[in-house]
Write a protein that holds these residues in place. Structure first.
Motif, PDB file in Angstrom:
ATOM      1  N   VAL A 128      -5.518 -11.799  -1.077  1.00 18.79           N
ATOM      2  CA  VAL A 128      -4.821 -12.343   0.089  1.00 18.79           C
ATOM      3  C   VAL A 128      -5.804 -12.868   1.132  1.00 18.79           C
ATOM      4  CG1 VAL A 128      -3.352 -11.757   2.068  1.00 18.79           C
ATOM      5  CG2 VAL A 128      -2.750 -10.944  -0.225  1.00 18.79           C
ATOM      6  N   TYR A 129      -6.803 -12.043   1.489  1.00 18.05           N
ATOM      7  CA  TYR A 129      -7.658 -12.427   2.620  1.00 18.05           C
ATOM      8  C   TYR A 129      -8.933 -13.157   2.225  1.00 18.05           C
ATOM      9  CZ  TYR A 129     -10.701  -8.294   1.861  1.00 18.05           C
ATOM     10  OH  TYR A 129     -11.558  -7.353   1.348  1.00 18.05           O
ATOM     11  N   VAL A 183      -3.938  -1.910  -3.838  1.00 16.90           N
ATOM     12  CA  VAL A 183      -4.011  -2.370  -2.447  1.00 16.90           C
ATOM     13  C   VAL A 183      -5.337  -3.086  -2.210  1.00 16.90           C
ATOM     14  CG1 VAL A 183      -4.215  -1.599  -0.053  1.00 16.90           C
ATOM     15  CG2 VAL A 183      -2.442  -0.631  -1.524  1.00 16.90           C
ATOM     16  N   ARG A 184      -6.422  -2.476  -2.679  1.00 17.54           N
ATOM     17  CA  ARG A 184      -7.744  -3.055  -2.453  1.00 17.54           C
ATOM     18  C   ARG A 184      -7.867  -4.441  -3.061  1.00 17.54           C
ATOM     19  NH1 ARG A 184     -13.627  -0.308  -3.680  1.00 17.54           N
ATOM     20  NH2 ARG A 184     -14.860  -2.196  -3.544  1.00 17.54           N
ATOM     21  N   TYR A 194      -7.175  -8.048   7.529  1.00 13.94           N
ATOM     22  CA  TYR A 194      -6.709  -7.605   6.213  1.00 13.94           C
ATOM     23  C   TYR A 194      -7.701  -6.647   5.558  1.00 13.94           C
ATOM     24  CZ  TYR A 194      -3.066 -11.159   6.425  1.00 13.94           C
ATOM     25  OH  TYR A 194      -1.980 -11.904   6.787  1.00 13.94           O
ATOM     26  N   THR A 195      -8.979  -6.850   5.800  1.00  9.09           N
ATOM     27  CA  THR A 195      -9.985  -5.917   5.292  1.00  9.09           C
ATOM     28  C   THR A 195      -9.763  -4.537   5.903  1.00  9.09           C
ATOM     29  OG1 THR A 195     -11.595  -7.710   5.085  1.00  9.09           O
ATOM     30  CG2 THR A 195     -12.454  -5.468   5.046  1.00  9.09           C
ATOM     31  N   LEU A 234      -5.134  -7.139  -1.770  1.00  7.80           N
ATOM     32  CA  LEU A 234      -5.473  -7.694  -0.455  1.00  7.80           C
ATOM     33  C   LEU A 234      -6.741  -8.532  -0.506  1.00  7.80           C
ATOM     34  CD1 LEU A 234      -4.534  -4.815   2.017  1.00  7.80           C
ATOM     35  CD2 LEU A 234      -3.435  -7.030   1.761  1.00  7.80           C
ATOM     36  N   SER A 280      -6.781  -2.978   4.268  1.00 10.23           N
ATOM     37  CA  SER A 280      -7.158  -2.545   2.930  1.00 10.23           C
ATOM     38  C   SER A 280      -7.914  -1.209   2.977  1.00 10.23           C
ATOM     39  CB  SER A 280      -8.038  -3.608   2.256  1.00 10.23           C
ATOM     40  OG  SER A 280      -8.518  -3.162   1.011  1.00 10.23           O
TER      41      SER A 280
END
Length: 221
Positions: A117-118, A110-111, A61-62, A114, A65
Motif C-alpha cells: 500500500v505505502y 499486515v506487514r 502507513y509504516t 501495507l 504497520s
C-alpha cells in the motif's frame, strides 16, 4: 541476534534429544517477542513524525504497520515463552502456541500488505501489467489466506485434539509461496526488486517444516 544464538543452541539440544531444548526454545520466543515489542517506538516515531514533519523518511502507513505487528505478535509470543518455563504444563502451552501461530501470520500479512500500500503501489507509474497484478494479489491475499488456514488448523486441533496435518502443511506452503512469488516478480519488476531486502526471505525454508509435519502425521496414524 541473541534469539538466533539461543535458537542454534536449542536445535543442538533437540538433535541430542536433550529435554532442555524446550526451556531454551522459550528463550528463543522471548527474544523474538522483544524484537516485535521494540517496534512500538518505531511506530510512534512514524505516526507522530508524519504528522508534525514533512520528512520523506517518516510514513504514516509504516507506523500503522509497526504498531499492528507489535500489538498482534508480541503479547502471545511473550506469554508462550513464559508458559514454556513449565514444559510439563502442556494444555496452556498448546493453547498459546495456537494463538501465537495465528496472530504471527496475521501480523506478517499486515506487514507485507501495507508494504504494498505505502511503498509498492505509489511507485507504479505505468499501467498495471500481468506481473504487477500477480504481485498485488500476492501482497493482499496470499498471507491473509495463510492466516485463515492457520486459524482453521488451530480451531480443528482444539475441537478434535488432533492436528489436521493437511491444513498445517497448506498454511506453511501458502506462507512460503508469498516469498517465492515476490522473489520471482522482483526479477521482472524493478520496484519489487528494490524492496526485496525488506521481505522476510528466510521463510522460504518453511517447506522443510511442512514436510516434517506431514511425515510425523503419517507415522502417528
Amino acid at each position: 541476534m541473541i534469539g538466533a544464538i539461543f535458537a542454534l543452541d536449542c536445535a543442538l539440544l533437540f538433535f541430542k534429544k536433550d529435554a532442555k531444548y524446550v526451556e531454551r526454545f522459550g528463550k528463543v520466543l522471548l527474544f523474538e517477542s522483544l524484537y516485535f515489542l521494540l517496534l512500538f517506538p518505531a511506530a510512534l516515531n512514524h505516526l507522530v513524525g508524519s504528522i508534525i514533519s514533512s520528512s520523506a523518511f517518516l510514513n504514516f502507513y509504516t507506523g500503522v504497520s509497526c504498531l499492528f505487528q507489535a500489538a498482534l505478535i508480541f503479547p502471545p509470543l511473550f506469554i508462550l515463552s513464559r508458559k514454556l518455563r513449565k514444559p510439563q504444563d502442556f494444555p496452556p502451552i498448546l493453547k498459546w502456541a495456537g494463538i501465537s501461530a495465528v496472530l504471527y501470520v496475521f501480523g506478517f500479512w499486515v506487514r507485507h500488505g501495507l508494504l504494498w500500500v505505502y511503498a509498492l503501489l505509489p511507485l507504479e507509474t505505468q499501467p498495471a501489467g500481468f506481473v504487477d497484478i500477480i504481485g498485488s494479489v500476492n501482497s493482499l491475499l496470499t498471507l491473509l489466506v495463510a492466516a485463515i488456514v492457520t486459524l482453521a488448523a488451530v480451531l480443528t486441533f482444539r475441537q478434535k485434539k488432533n492436528l489436521n496435518s493437511m491444513l498445517a502443511v497448506i498454511a506453511i506452503i501458502l506462507v512460503e509461496s508469498y516469498f517465492v512469488i515476490y522473489a520471482l516478480i522482483s526479477v521482472w519488476s524493478p520496484i519489487y526488486h528494490d524492496f526485496l531486502p525488506l521481505t522476510d526471505f528466510w521463510m522460504i525454508t518453511l517447506p522443510l517444516l511442512g514436510i516434517e509435519i506431514y511425515l510425523i502425521s503419517k507415522k502417528t496414524k
